[in-house]
Scaffold this active site. Structure first.
Site, mmCIF file in Angstrom:
data_model
loop_
_atom_site.group_PDB
_atom_site.id
_atom_site.type_symbol
_atom_site.label_atom_id
_atom_site.label_comp_id
_atom_site.label_asym_id
_atom_site.label_seq_id
_atom_site.Cartn_x
_atom_site.Cartn_y
_atom_site.Cartn_z
ATOM 1 N N ARG A 86 157.450 -4.668 110.315
ATOM 2 C CA ARG A 86 158.880 -4.558 110.003
ATOM 3 C C ARG A 86 159.117 -4.321 108.505
ATOM 4 N NH1 ARG A 86 161.639 -6.117 114.601
ATOM 5 N NH2 ARG A 86 160.330 -7.206 116.137
ATOM 6 N N SER A 168 148.824 -8.198 109.287
ATOM 7 C CA SER A 168 149.243 -7.711 110.599
ATOM 8 C C SER A 168 149.004 -6.199 110.692
ATOM 9 C CB SER A 168 150.712 -8.079 110.836
ATOM 10 O OG SER A 168 151.077 -7.915 112.179
ATOM 11 N N ASN A 196 141.007 -4.660 116.909
ATOM 12 C CA ASN A 196 140.316 -4.172 118.105
ATOM 13 C C ASN A 196 141.353 -3.516 119.016
ATOM 14 O OD1 ASN A 196 138.510 -3.671 120.148
ATOM 15 N ND2 ASN A 196 138.369 -5.798 120.846
ATOM 16 N N GLU A 278 149.691 -14.667 116.397
ATOM 17 C CA GLU A 278 148.473 -15.050 115.680
ATOM 18 C C GLU A 278 147.311 -15.262 116.643
ATOM 19 O OE1 GLU A 278 146.509 -15.517 112.018
ATOM 20 O OE2 GLU A 278 148.468 -14.729 112.606
ATOM 21 N N LEU A 282 143.846 -13.396 116.357
ATOM 22 C CA LEU A 282 142.573 -14.115 116.325
ATOM 23 C C LEU A 282 141.588 -13.520 117.324
ATOM 24 C CD1 LEU A 282 140.815 -16.482 115.359
ATOM 25 C CD2 LEU A 282 141.880 -17.883 117.157
ATOM 26 N N HIS A 309 151.591 -16.726 112.625
ATOM 27 C CA HIS A 309 151.736 -15.376 112.090
ATOM 28 C C HIS A 309 152.932 -15.352 111.142
ATOM 29 C CE1 HIS A 309 150.083 -11.341 112.814
ATOM 30 N NE2 HIS A 309 151.308 -10.832 112.727
ATOM 31 N N SER A 310 152.743 -15.853 109.930
ATOM 32 C CA SER A 310 153.888 -15.981 109.013
ATOM 33 C C SER A 310 153.429 -15.920 107.562
ATOM 34 C CB SER A 310 154.657 -17.279 109.278
ATOM 35 O OG SER A 310 153.812 -18.396 109.192
ATOM 36 N N TRP A 311 154.375 -15.576 106.697
ATOM 37 C CA TRP A 311 154.096 -15.263 105.300
ATOM 38 C C TRP A 311 153.476 -16.397 104.488
ATOM 39 C CZ3 TRP A 311 153.559 -10.735 103.124
ATOM 40 C CH2 TRP A 311 154.158 -9.611 103.717
#
Length: 332
Positions: A86, A168, A196, A278, A282, A309-311
């Site tokens: 984004r 990401s 992947n 996340e 992983l 999954h964050s800053w």
């Protein structure tokens, strides 16, 4: 026997003028010769010593905004920081979601943060997205590996002493860009990247994610799922081309950690979303680790027991990767 005749004042004056003219001519020729040598020598560009700047760099997509923090002592190394799915059109999120600028402010490396590229995977697309009225065709790989280094070289940044790191979407792109442009990048880092893309369900997941993030059509990017462009942009597939690079790869477990403190419904929703994203990153990254190990390619892997999954987690991980980046680019 020769007898020298006394010279008249006029003859003395004439000889003095001749010698003076000869000396003046020699000095002038020396000066002209020196200027010609200096003018013929190539210009030696040096990067500015520290400071922050925003520039617009020409590209096939039109002018692209780039946020730059110059190396503290004018060094020629650069670290490209790539945004996520984004990505905004006004600022690169590394500049306001993290303290990346402070982390590297005193280091001899230039931070290069391109702005824009939502859902682009920082690659060259086949056509404009036909779902959202996109006017231009994304050409991000061309920009990052031709147009931008061309500009940076005029400011004293080397074309060959660079690193690239992203989160990401940007993590996936960092690995593929480094694999295909070994002359440009010495370091590549992926934080929670999807490494992947050939795994079952990944192409469908990317299709849905890009529709959600700007209504982009993935078929305009790499074509249908059986297109060879999918393989070219899959870090798992191009892993053999990463041999010899300095690599840093991170993915957390997806379990909430110290930076997850939800208090409102939207925060609980975001945390839950971050957990799922996340966990998927992983799984992708573990497969990528297995692939590198099978190829005998060393890398630094970081798999903390907690993190979504964050800053905040990516900001903290950048700090952990910093010594490896600076060592690789000789940018302390």
């Amino acid at each position: 026997m020769c007898i020298s005749r006394p010279q008249t004042p006029n003859r003395l004056l004439q000889r003095l003028l001749t010698v003076t003219a000869s000396l003046l001519a020699c000095v002038m020729l020396a000066g002209i010769s020196g200027q010609a040598t200096a003018g013929a020598a190539p210009l030696a560009h040096r990067a500015p010593w520290g400071g922050y700047e925003e520039v617009w760099v020409p590209s096939e997509m039109g002018p692209i905004k780039v946020q730059i923090q110059w190396a503290s002592r004018g060094g020629n190394a650069a670290l490209y920081l790539l945004d996520g799915l984004r990505a905004r059109n006004d600022r690169n999120a590394w500049t306001f979601e993290t303290n990346a600028l402070d982390q590297f402010r005193n280091d001899n490396v230039t931070l290069v943060m391109p702005v824009g590229g939502e859902s682009s995977f920082y690659t060259d697309w086949m056509a404009p997205s036909n779902f959202n009225g996109q006017q231009t065709t994304y050409k991000w790989e061309t920009f990052l590996t031709r147009d931008l280094p061309n500009y940076l070289e005029t400011r004293g940044v080397s074309r060959h002493n660079n690193g690239v790191l992203g989160l990401s979407m940007g993590g996936s792109a960092a690995m593929t860009l480094a694999a295909h442009h070994r002359d440009q990048f010495k370091f590549a880092g992926s934080l929670s990247g999807y490494l992947n893309l050939s795994a079952p369900g990944m192409r469908e997941a990317i299709r849905v994610s890009m529709l959600d993030a700007g209504r982009y059509n993935v078929d305009s990017m790499w074509g249908p799922p059986w297109s060879p462009l999918w393989l070219r942009n899959d870090p798992f597939v191009v892993a053999p081309q990463l041999a010899g690079l300095s690599l840093y790869v991170y993915a957390a477990s997806g379990l909430p950690g110290p930076f997850d403190q939800p208090n409102a419904p939207i925060e609980y929703f975001n945390t839950a979303t971050g957990m799922g994203l996340e966990a998927l990153a992983l799984a992708n990254t573990r497969a990528f680790e297995f692939k590198l190990n099978s190829l005998g390619i060393p890398a630094t892997f970081s798999f903390p027991a907690h993190g979504t999954h964050s800053w905040p987690y990516w900001s903290a991980e950048l700090w952990k990767a910093r010594p490896q980046i600076l060592n690789t680019l000789n940018a302390w």
